[in-house]
Design an enzyme around this catalytic site. Structure first.
Site, mmCIF file in Angstrom:
data_model
loop_
_atom_site.group_PDB
_atom_site.id
_atom_site.type_symbol
_atom_site.label_atom_id
_atom_site.label_comp_id
_atom_site.label_asym_id
_atom_site.label_seq_id
_atom_site.Cartn_x
_atom_site.Cartn_y
_atom_site.Cartn_z
ATOM 1 N N LYS A 62 3.945 -10.865 -20.250
ATOM 2 C CA LYS A 62 4.204 -9.976 -21.775
ATOM 3 C C LYS A 62 3.858 -10.813 -23.726
ATOM 4 C CE LYS A 62 6.211 -6.460 -24.657
ATOM 5 N NZ LYS A 62 6.535 -5.214 -24.606
ATOM 6 N N ASP A 66 11.493 -5.362 -21.707
ATOM 7 C CA ASP A 66 10.443 -5.477 -20.781
ATOM 8 C C ASP A 66 9.970 -6.353 -19.839
ATOM 9 O OD1 ASP A 66 10.061 -3.131 -22.262
ATOM 10 O OD2 ASP A 66 8.632 -3.660 -23.245
HETATM 11 N N1 LIG Z 1 6.746 8.157 -17.379
HETATM 12 C C1 LIG Z 1 7.675 7.574 -17.476
HETATM 13 N N2 LIG Z 1 8.954 8.703 -17.150
HETATM 14 C C2 LIG Z 1 10.651 7.910 -17.736
HETATM 15 N N3 LIG Z 1 10.182 8.147 -18.650
HETATM 16 C C3 LIG Z 1 9.071 7.644 -19.759
HETATM 17 C C4 LIG Z 1 7.753 7.891 -19.010
HETATM 18 N N4 LIG Z 1 6.515 7.817 -20.088
HETATM 19 C C5 LIG Z 1 7.216 7.091 -21.019
HETATM 20 N N5 LIG Z 1 8.519 7.630 -21.187
HETATM 21 C C6 LIG Z 1 9.893 7.226 -22.169
HETATM 22 O O1 LIG Z 1 9.580 6.606 -22.888
HETATM 23 C C7 LIG Z 1 10.162 5.542 -23.768
HETATM 24 C C8 LIG Z 1 9.442 4.106 -24.147
HETATM 25 O O2 LIG Z 1 8.407 3.707 -22.589
HETATM 26 P P1 LIG Z 1 8.422 2.625 -22.575
HETATM 27 O O3 LIG Z 1 10.019 1.482 -22.710
HETATM 28 O O4 LIG Z 1 8.059 2.187 -21.255
HETATM 29 O O5 LIG Z 1 7.458 2.670 -23.677
HETATM 30 P P2 LIG Z 1 7.209 1.220 -24.518
HETATM 31 O O6 LIG Z 1 5.553 1.460 -24.846
HETATM 32 O O7 LIG Z 1 6.881 0.218 -23.516
HETATM 33 O O8 LIG Z 1 7.415 0.809 -25.828
HETATM 34 P P3 LIG Z 1 7.241 -1.309 -26.151
HETATM 35 O O9 LIG Z 1 6.706 -0.642 -27.372
HETATM 36 O O10 LIG Z 1 8.734 -0.885 -26.856
HETATM 37 O O11 LIG Z 1 7.035 -2.147 -25.648
HETATM 38 C C9 LIG Z 1 11.304 4.937 -22.802
HETATM 39 O O12 LIG Z 1 12.368 5.561 -23.132
HETATM 40 C C10 LIG Z 1 10.886 6.288 -21.691
HETATM 41 O O13 LIG Z 1 11.603 7.023 -21.238
HETATM 42 MG MG LIG Z 2 7.266 -2.199 -23.131
#
Ligand SMILES: Nc1ncnc2c1ncn2[C@@H]1O[C@H](COP(=O)(O)OP(=O)(O)OP(=O)(O)O)[C@@H](O)[C@H]1O
Ligand SMILES: [Mg+2]
Length: 216
Positions: free
Chosen positions: A37, A50
């Site tokens: 990342k 992450d």
């Molecule tokens: N399949 C899933 N199961 C559980 N939670 C999920 C799922 N998809 C999305 N979420 C929820 O969405 C939120 C964001 O998920 P995630 O941290 O993976 O996003 P991200 O796109 O990686 O965010 P960032 O931009 O901060 O890196 C989390 O709080 C999570 O609970």
């Molecule tokens: Mg993320």
């Protein structure tokens, strides 16, 4: 370099969750999985960052620095996080770190930051890194209202620079999809001419129970 680069329609849309499930699926198949990342911000907010979740999902033994070379406390865009920390993100260092990570495994799962056009520096976007790594993209997107537009725009922004879109992952996909959600899935598949996968809600802490998501 074999692998995928997981981007999304924006921030907090499920990129890490999708990337973690993909990483675990490859690891379960006996592959050595490395994760990457470019920058992590928001460490001040607590919770499992992450890079730590990606490491746990992949079973890799990479250090924080090897997974995410730039890490910042405030929850801001990486270019601003760097500025506030009095430094500049070096694109060359990112590409070298990703290649070094890839060299440690059979398969690299990269996660972007926010959406595809988020700046790592004001002259180097997440999309530029995805191009430099030449990995197929996976686009994480929410299943509900508004997602068609955001997802199709992301697909266009990717294809405009020759990036391959391996799949869109709608997440979290409900056990009983509504009419809107089911229709969104079909519309994205057709209008985006793209493979669409779904990912059910998982408990990030309980990897044993995650479903498989085999991509690309
Ligand atoms: N399949 C899933 N199961 C559980 N939670 C999920 C799922 N998809 C999305 N979420 C929820 O969405 C939120 C964001 O998920 P995630 O941290 O993976 O996003 P991200 O796109 O990686 O965010 P960032 O931009 O901060 O890196 C989390 O709080 C999570 O609970
Ligand atoms: Mg993320």
């Amino acid at each position: 370099m074999r692998g995928v680069f997981v981007t999304g329609t924006g921030t907090e849309v499920g990129k890490t969750v999708a990337a973690a499930v993909i990483a675990r699926t490859h690891a379960e198949a006996g592959e050595r999985v490395a994760v990457f990342k470019p920058a992590v911000s928001g460490l001040d907010e607590g919770g499992e960052p992450d890079h730590a979740l990606l490491r746990r999902a992949s079973g890799s033994e990479q250090s924080d620095d090897e997974i995410a070379p730039y890490r910042y406390g405030p929850p801001v865009s990486p270019h601003l996080g760097a500025e506030l920390a009095g430094e500049r993100i070096e694109p060359r260092r990112l590409v070298d770190a990703a290649h070094a990570a890839a060299a440690r495994g059979d398969f690299l799962v990269g996660e972007g930051v926010g959406g595809l056009l988020v700046p790592l520096t004001l002259g180097y976007l997440v999309r530029d890194l995805a191009r430099d790594l030449a990995l197929p993209l996976v686009i994480a997107a929410p299943p509900g209202l508004g997602t068609i537009n955001h997802t199709l725009m992301t697909i266009e922004a990717a294809r405009a620079v020759g990036l391959e879109v391996a799949a869109v992952v709608l997440t979290p996909w409900p056990a009983n999809p509504s009419t809107v959600e089911a229709s969104n899935r079909e519309a994205i598949e057709r209008l985006g001419a793209v493979r669409v996968e779904t990912l059910a809600r998982i408990d990030p802490g309980d990897a044993e129970r995650w479903p498989a998501l085999s991509l690309p």
